[in-house]
Scaffold this active site. Structure first.
Site, PDB file in Angstrom:
ATOM      1  N   GLU A  83       1.251 -10.375 -13.630  1.00  0.00           N
ATOM      2  CA  GLU A  83       1.781  -9.070 -13.980  1.00  0.00           C
ATOM      3  C   GLU A  83       2.886  -9.144 -15.026  1.00  0.00           C
ATOM      4  OE1 GLU A  83       2.710  -5.068 -11.507  1.00  0.00           O
ATOM      5  OE2 GLU A  83       3.558  -6.930 -10.772  1.00  0.00           O
ATOM      6  N   ASP A  84       3.795 -10.066 -14.822  1.00  0.00           N
ATOM      7  CA  ASP A  84       5.018 -10.051 -15.626  1.00  0.00           C
ATOM      8  C   ASP A  84       5.039 -11.048 -16.776  1.00  0.00           C
ATOM      9  OD1 ASP A  84       5.790  -8.237 -13.789  1.00  0.00           O
ATOM     10  OD2 ASP A  84       7.020  -9.627 -12.622  1.00  0.00           O
TER      11      ASP A  84
END
Ligand code: MN
Length: 716
Positions: A83-84
């Site tokens: 996600e990051d």
């Protein structure tokens, strides 16, 4: 509350893992996974100012407390990478394999929820959790550990955010941990949530516990020695632990109206023995020496709680007249009491832990069954989520059958809910209920620990009134289903009657007309399975009795007319407009199941009304003279049942994935059948869709999956 350890080096993690995973390759792989995550998170910092990697490292570390397997710990280390960070699914899969990547994706999906209103957010969140539990319960366990670490470091966030996270943890994640039996995580989540939601109360309780701690510890220790000596005299090998009560559990008792002094004076012991039999022997020994408090003994060994918890509970007048709450259980039971579903990691069949965990979730945990029951009830998303929240996860009561089985019900459930939960047949034939030896009215609200006996009578039938008396949505639906089923029976009776009448008019004998040969011919002609269904299609107006009679007598068929029916007879089919005609009975054909947006043609039936087929339905070929133009009414808002044959490329099971895909697109599933148990699997999936575009979305989505060969819409 004991101080939880926060670690900063991967060495601390692998050291802890090595206490239960004794395999150099696995440990090396963990190290490698950590290095990868470390590189990906490099330069990122948490609100607390620490390097970001400290978070996934500690999520992984929390999971070692419940002996998580290597894949789960890897996924925990990687859980924020997709996600990051700059990392693709492919990169992860190449390095760490499908299983780990799949877990990470599951966790990532859970955090990717962005909706405007709180309600929409919750609906989506619950749905994803439920899909997660049914796909791989380890995803949810990682999520719980993730949240636990975030709660431990919640002080770094602004107050408003603290409250939101704490509320969500208290209302959603702690109940899920509870139902999965993971007591360690549940209890810490509750304490941490309380600390941010009601800081005054939290610190007040904590302080009172602290000031009385020394004295209590001394008393508990002395009692421990006495009990231990007693058990030794009877040759029972055992361990005794003093037991700290969680701040939340004390808060809970206080808010139920108990007095501070009653709770603080209560001391707690836990005794661990080797066998189930020794549990009872130990209990007998303790009761013979210390007088038990009446009505406080509970046998969760013979009658486990719905989350598999087993233990004997008793409260006795112990040393110096202090009350002691004593739990007695085996080491195995203790493992399950602490770690619940995760105990599969710690125990025996370690090899198949993953599969066992999933099958235990599906078969043994009552809450999972309840959720699945609800999901088969065709509720709207909102109804579904509210029912899960109110009736399954929160505020449950536990009552007993006369045999001692524990039944879990939503708060405010009535004896009717109980009867249906035991068995639908028991519900349908119940005539009364006896609770704790007294007759109660059917709207009686059951209380925790009630013993409920249901009186039944084979001839008795449910009442429509009951729908208003029951609490659980699933019971309501079962009662409704009874009345729809009963309509079928009414139709059959009606059909039989009108056939008899029509035969009388023609001076034909009923018995002679329905000889085996004739029945066979009628069945073939109108494509039904048995005599009952012949009655049914007459009774529900699909065929006129004379049409059926004519099949045998071969009389000239009359030119069909479109029958007009009164408005009270119009079924819920205002979704079709028949050109030039206002009020007519319209049915959607069962052979090709048209859905909104399909090209359609109406077919005037002999008996009653118009049946709507898809224009390419092969049943229409020879019937042109009876066709009539029809179109979809744009103002409708219904759902249509449609049936797909999904051909896959392998024998791997993709059922859950299919259900997940339909669930994401908000398509209630009516049924899923697997066809062809060997070789390439084919699924027959019946779903409710809004229209052809809605259906096409699913088909496009599925066609993107590597395991899909082809998809057909079924026509019969
Ligand atoms: Mn995280």
């Amino acid at each position: 509350m004991s101080k939880k350890k926060e670690i900063h080096e991967v060495g601390e993690l692998t050291e802890k893992v090595s206490t239960y995973i004794d395999n150099k390759e696995d440990l090396d792989l963990l190290e490698k996974t950590y290095q990868f995550a470390y590189q990906k998170h490099k330069g990122q910092f948490r609100k607390s100012g620490e390097e970001y990697i400290i978070h996934p490292l500690n999520v992984a570390y929390i999971l070692t407390d419940i002996y998580a397997d290597r894949e789960t710990i890897q996924a925990a280390l990687l859980h924020d990478v997709l996600e990051d960070c700059d990392c693709t699914r492919e990169e992860m899969e190449n390095l760490f394999g499908k299983e780990v990547t799949h877990l990470v994706e599951g966790v990532t999906k859970l955090s990717k929820i962005n909706f405007s209103t709180e309600n929409e957010y919750l609906i989506e969140y619950y749905k994803k959790i439920i899909v997660g539990i049914s796909e791989d319960v380890r995803v949810i366990i990682i999520k719980l550990a993730d949240r636990l670490h975030n709660m431990r470091t919640l002080w770094a966030l602004p107050e408003e955010k603290q409250k939101i996270k704490a509320k969500e943890s208290m209302e959603i994640l702690a109940p899920i941990a509870h139902h999965l039996g993971i007591h360690k995580i549940k209890s810490e989540l509750e304490d941490l949530s309380l600390r941010y939601l009601k800081p005054d109360i939290f610190y007040d309780i904590a302080e009172k516990l602290n000031t009385s701690k020394l004295e209590r510890d001394k008393t508990v220790l002395e009692m421990q020695e006495i009990v231990s000596k007693l058990l030794k005299d009877f040759n029972i090998s055992h361990e005794i632990k003093g037991r700290a009560k969680s701040i939340y559990s004390i808060y809970n008792k206080l808010s139920k109206g108990k007095k501070f002094s009653d709770i603080y004076d209560l001391h707690a012991l836990r005794i661990l023995v080797n066998t189930e039999q020794e549990c009872y022997v130990a209990l007998g020994i303790i009761h013979s020496k210390f007088r038990p408090l009446p009505n406080r003994f509970k046998d969760y060994v013979a009658m486990p709680k719905p989350n598999m918890y087993q233990s004997l509970h008793t409260t006795v007048f112990g040393l110096d007249g202090y009350l002691f709450e004593i739990q007695i259980r085996t080491y195995d039971m203790d493992e399950i009491a602490e770690n619940g579903i995760a105990s599969h990691w710690a125990y025996k069949e370690k090899k198949d832990a993953k599969a066992n965990m999933q099958s235990t979730t599906e078969q043994k945990l009552q809450f999972f069954k309840s959720i699945m029951d609800l999901s088969s009830d065709k509720l709207s998303s909102e109804e579904f989520v509210n029912s899960v929240k109110d009736e399954v996860l929160n505020d449950n009561i536990y009552v007993f059958t006369p045999k001692g089985d524990i039944i879990e019900l939503p708060k405010d459930a009535t004896p009717i809910d109980f009867a249906y939960k035991v068995h639908t047949k028991v519900g349908e034939t119940m005539i009364g209920a006896i609770v704790n030896n007294s007759i109660v009215p059917l709207d009686y609200k059951l209380q925790n620990n009630d013993i409920v006996k249901i009186n039944t009578n084979k001839a008795s039938k449910p009442s429509k009134e009951w729908i208003n008396l029951v609490k659980s949505t699933h019971t309501k639906n079962k009662i409704r289903a009874y009345f729809t089923k009963n309509e079928r029976e009414i139709y059959m009776e009606r059909g039989k009657e009108s056939l008899e009448k029509a035969l009388r008019k023609k001076k034909l004998s009923f018995a002679e007309f329905l000889n085996d040969e004739n029945i066979k011919e009628i069945k073939a002609e109108i494509k039904v399975k048995n005599l009952e269904e012949i009655y049914l299609v007459i009774g529900n107006g699909k065929y006129a009795p004379n049409t059926i009679i004519n099949i045998i007598t071969k009389e000239e068929q009359q030119k069909p007319k479109v029958p007009k029916v009164g408005s009270q007879n119009i079924e819920n089919n205002a979704d079709i407009i028949v050109s030039g005609i206002d009020q007519v009975r319209v049915n959607l054909a069962q052979c090709c199941n048209p859905i909104f947006g399909d090209d359609i043609i109406g077919y005037i039936t002999m008996g009653n009304g118009i049946t709507v087929h898809r224009s390419n339905c092969h049943n229409l070929v020879s019937l042109e003279e009876r066709n009539v133009e029809v179109s979809w009414n744009q103002n409708q808002n219904k759902r249509y049942l449609t049936c797909l044959l999904i051909h896959t490329t392998s024998s791997d099971d993709h059922m859950l994935d299919l259900i997940q895909k339909t669930s994401i697109l908000d398509m209630p599933v009516d049924s899923v059948k697997t066809i062809g148990k060997t070789g390439k699997l084919i699924y027959e999936v019946k779903i409710y869709v809004r229209n052809i575009d809605h259906l096409n979305k699913l088909i496009v989505e599925l066609n993107n999956q590597p395991y899909i060969d082809k998809i057909e819409r079924i026509q019969r």
